[in-house]
Design an enzyme around this catalytic site. Structure first.
Site, PDB file in Angstrom:
ATOM      1  N   GLU A 183      31.501  33.229  32.860  1.00 23.76           N
ATOM      2  CA  GLU A 183      30.082  33.029  33.143  1.00 23.76           C
ATOM      3  C   GLU A 183      29.219  33.742  32.102  1.00 23.76           C
ATOM      4  O   GLU A 183      28.195  33.205  31.652  1.00 23.76           O
ATOM      5  CB  GLU A 183      29.743  33.506  34.554  1.00 23.76           C
ATOM      6  N   GLU A 199      37.088  31.353  40.993  1.00 30.14           N
ATOM      7  CA  GLU A 199      36.608  31.945  42.238  1.00 30.14           C
ATOM      8  C   GLU A 199      37.061  31.213  43.494  1.00 30.14           C
ATOM      9  O   GLU A 199      37.269  31.847  44.538  1.00 30.14           O
ATOM     10  CB  GLU A 199      35.070  32.032  42.220  1.00 30.14           C
TER      11      GLU A 199
END
Length: 171
Positions: A21, A41
């Protein structure tokens, strides 16, 4: 992402979850072919929470981003390049810093350019990508207008005329 200067992520190892990210928030991403990247995730029953669900689709397309996030798949540098996740893939060297070295080479290509122009070019691109083309062109025009009254613009034209490298001061 909002820094007023170009940012380059160099991925020489593992960029999973928040690491990817962070890289997605950069303007350009460079990775070693052996690097590992992914938004993993969902394996933990959560979702990317630092921009991954928004930046990944904008980078590689919605369908492929969904596939990678839903599967929590990890890709190497070669696959990341083939899907458009990174701009450059390099073979890892013995020091383990091949992507970093390539990122420095790119940064050196950017350094001679006019600082004001670089700042407003990034602004025009970032803001323009969030709107329709007509609005984006208006943003570009407004950003272009910011470069006209600068001393750097005059220096760039003079240097071109005199066939010498420009000496920009960010003014």
């Amino acid at each position: 992402a909002n820094l007023p200067v170009p940012t380059i992520a160099a991925i020489d190892g593992i960029a999973l979850g928040g690491g990817l990210e962070l890289a997605l928030a950069c303007d350009i991403r460079v990775a070693a072919s052996t690097a590992k990247m992914g938004l993993v995730e969902t394996k933990l029953a959560i979702i990317p929470g630092a921009g991954g669900t928004q930046r990944l689709p904008r980078t590689i397309g919605v369908s492929l981003a969904k596939e990678l996030i839903f599967s929590a798949r990890v890709v190497d540098g070669d696959e990341a390049k083939s899907i458009g996740l990174i701009s450059h893939v390099v073979e890892q060297n013995e020091a383990g810093d091949a992507a970093y070295r390539r990122a420095l080479t790119l940064a050196r290509e950017f350094l001679p350019q006019g600082p004001v122009a670089m700042r407003v070019a990034k602004l025009a691109i970032n803001q323009g990508m969030e709107v329709d083309l007509v609005t984006g062109l208006a943003i570009e025009e407004a950003c272009y207008a910011q470069t006209i009254p600068t001393k750097d613009r005059i220096e760039g034209l003079l240097a071109f005329k005199e066939k010498r490298p420009p000496r920009y001061k960010g003014e």
